[in-house]
Design a protein around this motif. Structure first.
Motif, PDB file in Angstrom:
ATOM      1  N   SER A  40       0.849  -1.196   0.000  1.00 58.03           N
ATOM      2  CA  SER A  40       0.000   0.000   0.000  1.00 58.03           C
ATOM      3  C   SER A  40       0.886   1.247   0.000  1.00 58.03           C
ATOM      4  N   PRO A  41       0.348   2.381  -0.440  1.00 61.82           N
ATOM      5  CA  PRO A  41       1.135   3.618  -0.417  1.00 61.82           C
ATOM      6  C   PRO A  41       1.657   3.949   0.985  1.00 61.82           C
ATOM      7  N   LEU A  42       0.859   3.678   2.011  1.00 64.50           N
ATOM      8  CA  LEU A  42       1.305   3.951   3.378  1.00 64.50           C
ATOM      9  C   LEU A  42       2.463   3.027   3.768  1.00 64.50           C
ATOM     10  N   ALA A  43       2.357   1.741   3.431  1.00 65.41           N
ATOM     11  CA  ALA A  43       3.445   0.803   3.712  1.00 65.41           C
ATOM     12  C   ALA A  43       4.703   1.195   2.943  1.00 65.41           C
ATOM     13  N   SER A  44       4.538   1.622   1.716  1.00 60.41           N
ATOM     14  CA  SER A  44       5.693   2.072   0.919  1.00 60.41           C
ATOM     15  C   SER A  44       6.355   3.284   1.567  1.00 60.41           C
ATOM     16  N   ALA A  45       5.542   4.188   2.119  1.00 59.96           N
ATOM     17  CA  ALA A  45       6.095   5.374   2.779  1.00 59.96           C
ATOM     18  C   ALA A  45       6.870   4.984   4.036  1.00 59.96           C
ATOM     19  N   ILE A  46       6.346   4.012   4.775  1.00 60.90           N
ATOM     20  CA  ILE A  46       7.048   3.542   5.975  1.00 60.90           C
ATOM     21  C   ILE A  46       8.396   2.948   5.573  1.00 60.90           C
ATOM     22  N   CYS A  47       8.406   2.134   4.528  1.00 62.02           N
ATOM     23  CA  CYS A  47       9.667   1.556   4.039  1.00 62.02           C
ATOM     24  C   CYS A  47      10.624   2.645   3.557  1.00 62.02           C
ATOM     25  N   ALA A  48      10.079   3.690   2.951  1.00 61.64           N
ATOM     26  CA  ALA A  48      10.923   4.771   2.441  1.00 61.64           C
ATOM     27  C   ALA A  48      11.639   5.498   3.579  1.00 61.64           C
ATOM     28  N   VAL A  49      10.964   5.665   4.717  1.00 60.66           N
ATOM     29  CA  VAL A  49      11.614   6.293   5.868  1.00 60.66           C
ATOM     30  C   VAL A  49      12.761   5.403   6.337  1.00 60.66           C
TER      31      VAL A  49
END
Length: 158
Positions: free
Chosen positions: A26-35
């Motif tokens: 999900s976009p939110l999971a991708s953002a968490i991974c990006a951090v």
């Protein structure tokens, strides 16, 4: 033949891995991974988990690449100009340089403990806001607020 598409060719075989292996988070999971910047990806080291099964999957999805030298070229062309220190060979500052369909199944399916917990909170509570802290060697390396609007680093990155 060259591989430049981000998605596999439409006529490529589709039975090599389960669909869940290739589905994007999900976009939110991708953002968490990006951090986090793929802290778990360092385990890919110099091999990127590219075992015979991963190469067979690539060949089945590539739309006709079967020559070993063409396979090597396709993967060599995806190496980043600048990689992440102590990271996987395909790990750049912006994430993995391999499109999901060229990655090993573990790279598409793996979820670290922190991400699994965040996904459980999303499923259970419906929340879409997190404060993500990345630690290494008992030191905070970076942190950020993550929600549907994006990533806001704290403290702000220059």
């Amino acid at each position: 033949m060259s591989v430049t598409e981000e998605e596999p060719p439409p006529d490529a075989a589709d039975n090599v891995h389960d669909a869940a292996d290739i589905a994007s988070p999900s976009p939110l999971a991708s953002a968490i991974c990006a951090v986090c910047r793929g802290t778990c990806c360092h385990l890919g080291g110099e091999h990127a988990f590219l075992d015979p099964a991963a190469i067979r999957g690539f060949m089945a999805r590539s739309g006709g690449i079967v020559d070993p030298l063409e396979v090597v070229y396709a993967y060599a062309a995806r190496l980043p100009r600048w990689g992440v220190e102590e990271g996987c060979v395909y790990q750049a500052e912006t994430g993995c340089t391999l499109p999901r369909w060229m990655r090993a199944a573990i790279c598409n399916a793996y979820r670290c403990q922190g991400l699994r917990k965040a996904e459980a909170v999303i499923d259970e509570m419906g929340t879409g806001r997190f404060f993500v802290v990345v630690r290494k060697d008992n030191r905070i390396r970076r942190s950020a607020f993550v929600d549907g609007e994006g990533i806001r680093h704290y403290p702000a990155e220059p």
